[in-house]
Structure formats: C-alpha cells, structure tokens
Design a protein around this motif. Structure first.
Motif, PDB file in Angstrom:
ATOM      1  N   ALA A  94       0.864  10.734  -6.776  1.00 53.40           N
ATOM      2  CA  ALA A  94      -0.160  11.013  -5.767  1.00 53.40           C
ATOM      3  C   ALA A  94      -0.809   9.713  -5.280  1.00 53.40           C
ATOM      4  O   ALA A  94      -1.123   9.568  -4.094  1.00 53.40           O
ATOM      5  CB  ALA A  94      -1.221  11.950  -6.340  1.00 53.40           C
ATOM      6  N   LEU A  95      -0.997   8.762  -6.194  1.00 57.72           N
ATOM      7  CA  LEU A  95      -1.586   7.479  -5.823  1.00 57.72           C
ATOM      8  C   LEU A  95      -0.673   6.722  -4.863  1.00 57.72           C
ATOM      9  O   LEU A  95      -1.130   6.177  -3.852  1.00 57.72           O
ATOM     10  CB  LEU A  95      -1.839   6.643  -7.078  1.00 57.72           C
ATOM     11  N   GLU A  96       0.631   6.685  -5.172  1.00 54.80           N
ATOM     12  CA  GLU A  96       1.570   6.021  -4.274  1.00 54.80           C
ATOM     13  C   GLU A  96       1.552   6.669  -2.892  1.00 54.80           C
ATOM     14  O   GLU A  96       1.563   5.981  -1.864  1.00 54.80           O
ATOM     15  CB  GLU A  96       2.977   6.086  -4.857  1.00 54.80           C
ATOM     16  N   HIS A  97       1.504   7.988  -2.882  1.00 55.50           N
ATOM     17  CA  HIS A  97       1.472   8.710  -1.613  1.00 55.50           C
ATOM     18  C   HIS A  97       0.192   8.371  -0.834  1.00 55.50           C
ATOM     19  O   HIS A  97       0.222   8.223   0.397  1.00 55.50           O
ATOM     20  CB  HIS A  97       1.547  10.219  -1.872  1.00 55.50           C
ATOM     21  N   ALA A  98      -0.947   8.243  -1.553  1.00 54.24           N
ATOM     22  CA  ALA A  98      -2.210   7.931  -0.899  1.00 54.24           C
ATOM     23  C   ALA A  98      -2.174   6.546  -0.272  1.00 54.24           C
ATOM     24  O   ALA A  98      -2.641   6.347   0.866  1.00 54.24           O
ATOM     25  CB  ALA A  98      -3.349   8.030  -1.899  1.00 54.24           C
ATOM     26  N   ILE A  99      -1.617   5.563  -0.993  1.00 58.45           N
ATOM     27  CA  ILE A  99      -1.527   4.202  -0.444  1.00 58.45           C
ATOM     28  C   ILE A  99      -0.629   4.187   0.782  1.00 58.45           C
ATOM     29  O   ILE A  99      -0.961   3.574   1.815  1.00 58.45           O
ATOM     30  CB  ILE A  99      -1.000   3.235  -1.520  1.00 58.45           C
ATOM     31  N   ALA A 100       0.487   4.894   0.705  1.00 56.56           N
ATOM     32  CA  ALA A 100       1.387   4.971   1.856  1.00 56.56           C
ATOM     33  C   ALA A 100       0.693   5.648   3.036  1.00 56.56           C
ATOM     34  O   ALA A 100       0.884   5.257   4.197  1.00 56.56           O
ATOM     35  CB  ALA A 100       2.661   5.724   1.479  1.00 56.56           C
ATOM     36  N   GLY A 101      -0.126   6.670   2.746  1.00 54.34           N
ATOM     37  CA  GLY A 101      -0.832   7.370   3.812  1.00 54.34           C
ATOM     38  C   GLY A 101      -1.838   6.478   4.515  1.00 54.34           C
ATOM     39  O   GLY A 101      -2.000   6.544   5.740  1.00 54.34           O
ATOM     40  N   VAL A 102      -2.553   5.630   3.757  1.00 54.48           N
ATOM     41  CA  VAL A 102      -3.514   4.699   4.360  1.00 54.48           C
ATOM     42  C   VAL A 102      -2.799   3.738   5.290  1.00 54.48           C
ATOM     43  O   VAL A 102      -3.245   3.473   6.419  1.00 54.48           O
ATOM     44  CB  VAL A 102      -4.280   3.927   3.264  1.00 54.48           C
ATOM     45  N   ARG A 103      -1.666   3.251   4.853  1.00 54.54           N
ATOM     46  CA  ARG A 103      -0.909   2.320   5.687  1.00 54.54           C
ATOM     47  C   ARG A 103      -0.361   3.009   6.930  1.00 54.54           C
ATOM     48  O   ARG A 103      -0.394   2.449   8.033  1.00 54.54           O
ATOM     49  CB  ARG A 103       0.236   1.718   4.881  1.00 54.54           C
TER      50      ARG A 103
END
Length: 591
Positions: free
Chosen positions: A509-518
C-alpha cells in the motif's frame, strides 16, 4: 514611549476594546459608593430625629427611602458584576487563539515551557478569574476612600483624622502583603506546571513504568515535587492569612477607636449621638476596599504575574497573521538552497549545506546512518523547524510567504511516531476539517490502501481511536497516519520511516501511495532504513554526519555509495537491497 509600547501589547489592545464596559462599571461604582451613604444617614436621622420626637411617620418614611436605596444598591452591584464577568469571558475567548498559537510557536522554536507546557493557558485563566471576580471593583473602589474620609471630616475633623491614620496603616499592610506574596506566587506558578507535567508523563508512560518496575520510583519523584509545591502554597497561605487576619482585626479596632472619638465629641458637646454610629459605619465602609484587597491579594498577584508572563511571551514570539496576498497552492518544484539547520532553541547544527531540487512527479529517498540529520532535514522541509541559513522554497516562495493553514494544506507528513488525536478515524484522516466531504476522506484512505482496513473496524470510519490512537495497533495507526498525510492531495508528501510498523500488505500500500503522489504531479520524500520504501523513488539523497554526500537519480547514487567501503549501517542495507529490487519501478517509469 514606554506607555505606547505597553498599550501596543496584545493584552492591552484586547482590554482596550472593553473600555466602554469599564467606564460603565466605574459609573456604577460611583453611584454605588454614593448610595452607601444611605445607611449612615439613615442611622444618624433615626438617632437624632426619630427617637427624640417619637415620630412613627418619620420613621416609616425613612425606612421606605432606605429600602429603595438598598434595592438600587443590589441592582447596580449585580449589573457591574455581570458586566465584569462578561468582559472576563470575552477576553478569554479573544486571547485564547493567540495564546494557543504562542504556545505552539514556542514549542516549535524549542522554547517549550517547563512541566506540561500549559503555563500561558493558566495565566490567561488567572486573568479571567481576576476580571470576573471582585478584583476590579475593589481597585475601582479604592479611590473612594478619599470621599468617605472627606464625609467623616465634615462630621468632625477628628473623625476624619482618625480614619486617615487607620487607612495609612492598612495601606502599609497591603504593601507588606504584596512583598510577602510576590515570590511564593511566582514559585507556585512554576511548580504547578512542573507538577502537572510530571503527573501527565507518568500516566502517559504507565505501561513502560510498570514493565520496568519504575512506578514507585516515579511516584516518589512526583511526591517530592508535590511536597515543595505544598510548602510554597503553605507559605503563601500563611502570609495572606496573617496579614488578612491582622487587617480585619485592625479594622474592627479602628471602628471602636472611631466610636471612642465620637463618644468623646458627644461628651464634649461637639457632636450628636447619631454621629457616633454614622461615623462607625462610614469608617468601616471607607476601609473596606483595603481589607478586601488584602483578602484577595493572592488572586491579584497571580493575575499580575500571569499578565507579565503573557506580555513577555507575546514580545518574544511574533504571532503569525494571515498573509495579505494568498499564494496559490504549490504545484511545480521544491528547491533547497544551502540549508543549515539546528534544533530549535539550540546552536547545535545537525544539517549543513544541503542543496537539491525536485520537480513535480519526483520522489526522493533520503538514506544514511543514524544521526545523519535525515529527520532534521525533513522537519525543515515541511516548515516545523526554522532554517538558520539558506532557504527552502516551494514554487519559489519560502514558507513565511504563505498563510500557515494554507501552507499546511499543501503538505502531507507522516512522522516516525504516528500521533493520532482523540476522535474518530474519519476525523483524523480529514485532519479534523469541519464538514469534510466523505468522498475526499475515502479517497485519501484508498490512496493509502487503508479503506478495507477501516471499514472492517467495529464502527468503520466512525471508530474512536482513543487518546494518542491507543485503541488501534501500531500498524493501523501508521496506515491511518499515511491516509491523513495524503488527505486533500497535498503537493509535498514527506514520509519519515513510513514502513517501520507495516506488514507485507502495508508495504504494498505504501508503494502504491508513493506512485500515486508521483502520478498526480506531487512530490514524495521518503526517509528510509528498509529497502522496500525506495522501490518507487526517482532520486536518492545520501547523508552522513549532517552533510549531503550524494544526490541524484536513484540508481546512480546507489551505485556510487556502494562502490565505496562506507559503513553506513542501515543505509547500506537499504541501498544494497534496493539495487536488487530495481525492477520494481513505478509503472510510469523513473526520472
């Protein structure tokens, strides 16, 4: 010039707003003091006119008039008490936001107050209690002593002289009360905060204290502080009791002395019998404000000390006001220029000459050994620590050019220790925004991958988190904290060790969140010791001993630091493992 400075303080300006109310209280006090002559005049007329003439109509007429006088006294006294109570409450409401802001600024600048840090709030409470009580009316009534002394002198000069001598003695006793209570009052103010802070700390850490067998020791430490606190209170109470009791006894003696003087005047044929009793009442009334001031000196001293401390606090800390020009939310870049950082309130530099630039869609991983300055840099980037030299700019503007609340809306922050506030899950995710749209709250939860976890809770989004989030596990707190950081799609999202309490699902979920911000054009900054947090970053900043040793595209920096035999502890592990996980890149590619 000094007067102008004092009137320029926030407290003086706030009090000045209610000048009309204070003028009204002064007028009511003037009428009340004049009406207080009614009792003396009534007694004098009864003894000098009614008793010799045995006239019942005169007696009942005087009784009717004095009844009306007493009715107006009660009405005016109630009115001025109500006005002062309203002024105290209004002052508290107006000053409380400024006091809260000053407390926060002091904490951010490293000037946190001793103990529980709530001394300014208690100071404001003392000022409000003083204004709402008998303090202001006592001070307003003090000049009327002269009026009653003049009236006594009109009855006979020796009555006025006797009362004047008594007033001077009681004024001296008031001065002694001030000297005796000043130091203990200041000491009690400091001890109250320290005592409360220690008790709150013991309660907050009760699990650790119990597990390590420290509860009795910490309780003993608190008991020692409590003994000092009680001793200071005892000294203050004794001083007030001795001087207050002495003033009461002296005032009674003075009334007897005036009766004696009046009796001598009657025997000498220089005054009537009614003058004896009228002078006794007048003397008691003339000295009552001094007696009341001594009895309530502790409250006055506390309010005065609180007034001084608050003025000093406002003088040291500039309360940030709303920006005149509202800048648009940042959307382009973060620029860090030769930044030097030290913890607030100290000169110990923890970061030296950090410099880098990130654009929209970039993600930065900050790595390095412990005490490298990573968290110090993070706190400066989001504006909670000041920058000694250099600057941190979002879209070219430094933090002080934004309204603090508007700037905060553009920032997402997940600290190492996740701190949730008393309230529901939804309120914490929404940063306690009033009437926050449900769809925005859910969007933040989905961006953090925590929506399914939240709806599985007993009350879903309305589940109370408890004090400091104690109703949730560490992993749940961290994931809800991540959702809070992502609420409202902030431009700059800073995550400090965001995966320290996460399981495999949380890591994904954290990886997905960072990708979403970018993907939405934001900037993500991740402070990491574990490798998975670096999988979706585009850049890496390596720090050691407070210095920036490398910055650039992720793979280049990792290759550079791994080519040197540098013992960077967890940073090496993060770098090494991240190289092995290089294929796990963001779907949109790396910068």
């Amino acid at each position: 010039m000094a007067a102008e400075v004092k009137l320029g303080t926030p407290l003086w300006r706030a009090v000045h707003r209610y000048r009309t109310a204070f003028i009204t209280v002064a007028i009511l006090s003037a009428v009340l003091n004049v009406l207080l002559l009614g009792g003396s005049i009534y007694m004098m007329l009864v003894y000098d006119s009614v008793l010799p003439s045995h006239s019942l109509p005169t007696l009942f007429s005087l009784l009717a008039m004095i009844t009306i006088v007493y009715a107006f006294q009660a009405l005016f006294d109630m009115m001025r008490s109500r006005i002062l109570n309203d002024v105290g409450s209004a002052l508290d409401q107006n000053m409380q936001p400024l006091v809260q802001r000053a407390i926060s600024e002091a904490a951010l600048r490293g000037g946190r107050f001793s103990g529980d840090g709530m001394t300014p709030m208690r100071d404001l409470d003392n000022i409000r209690a003083f204004l709402s009580g008998t303090g202001p009316t006592t001070l307003i009534d003090l000049p009327w002593i002269v009026f009653f002394l003049v009236v006594l002198s009109m009855l006979h000069i020796w009555l006025g002289v006797t009362a004047l001598v008594g007033a001077l003695i009681m004024i001296g006793m008031t001065w002694m009360t001030d000297r005796a209570t000043k130091a203990p009052t200041q000491e009690i103010g400091q001890l109250t905060s320290y005592r409360s802070g220690m008790a709150e700390s013991n309660l907050r850490h009760v699990e650790v204290l119990t597990a390590l067998g420290m509860r009795e020791r910490m309780r003993d430490r608190w008991s020692e502080v409590n003994k000092v606190y009680l001793a200071s209170n005892d000294r203050l109470a004794r001083s007030v009791a001795v001087l207050g009791g002495s003033s009461k006894v002296f005032r009674m003696f003075l009334q007897s002395a005036i009766l004696t003087v009046g009796a001598l005047l009657v025997i000498d044929g220089k005054a009537s019998g009614g003058v004896i009793f009228a002078s006794s009442i007048l003397s008691g009334r003339s000295l009552a404000p001094i007696d009341t001031a001594i009895a309530n000196w502790r409250g006055f001293a506390s309010a005065r000390a609180g007034w001084r401390r608050l003025n000093d606090l406002f003088a040291r800390l500039s309360a940030a006001g709303d920006a005149v020009v509202q800048l648009p939310r940042p959307s382009k870049e973060l620029l860090v220029e030769q930044v030097v950082i030290a913890p607030p309130g100290t000169q110990r530099v923890t970061v030296q000459h950090a410099q880098f630039r990130l654009g929209a869609g970039d993600a930065l991983g900050i790595i390095g050994p412990s005490a490298a300055g990573k968290t110090s840099l993070a706190r400066a980037l989001i504006g909670v620590w000041p920058v000694l030299r250099g600057s941190v700019r979002l879209d070219g503007a430094t933090r002080d050019q934004w309204d603090p609340e508007r700037f905060g809306e553009a920032i997402g922050y997940l600290p190492q220790t996740v701190e949730l506030l008393e309230g529901t899950v939804a309120e914490n995710i929404a940063r306690f925004e009033p009437d926050a749209p449900s769809e925005v709250i859910i969007a933040a939860a989905q961006a953090a991958g925590v929506h399914d976890l939240v709806v599985a809770l007993p009350q879903g989004y309305e589940t109370p988190v408890g004090s400091d989030g104690t109703q949730l596990s560490a992993g749940q707190r961290q994931r809800i904290g991540l959702a809070r950081a992502l609420y409202g799609n902030p431009f700059l999202v800073l995550l400090d060790e965001p995966n320290s309490n996460l399981d495999q699902a949380g890591e994904e979920a954290l990886e997905h969140a960072i990708a979403g911000v970018r993907a939405r054009g934001g900037i993500a900054i991740v402070i990491a010791h574990r490798p998975s947090a670096l999988a979706r970053v585009s850049h890496v900043l390596f720090m050691r001993d407070g210095r920036q040793e490398a910055f650039g595209p992720r793979d280049e920096v990792l290759a550079k630091i791994m080519s040197k035999p540098i013992p960077i502890n967890a940073g090496v592990e993060a770098a090494d493992n991240s190289r092995g996980e290089a294929p796990r890149k963001a779907a949109g590619g790396e910068r």
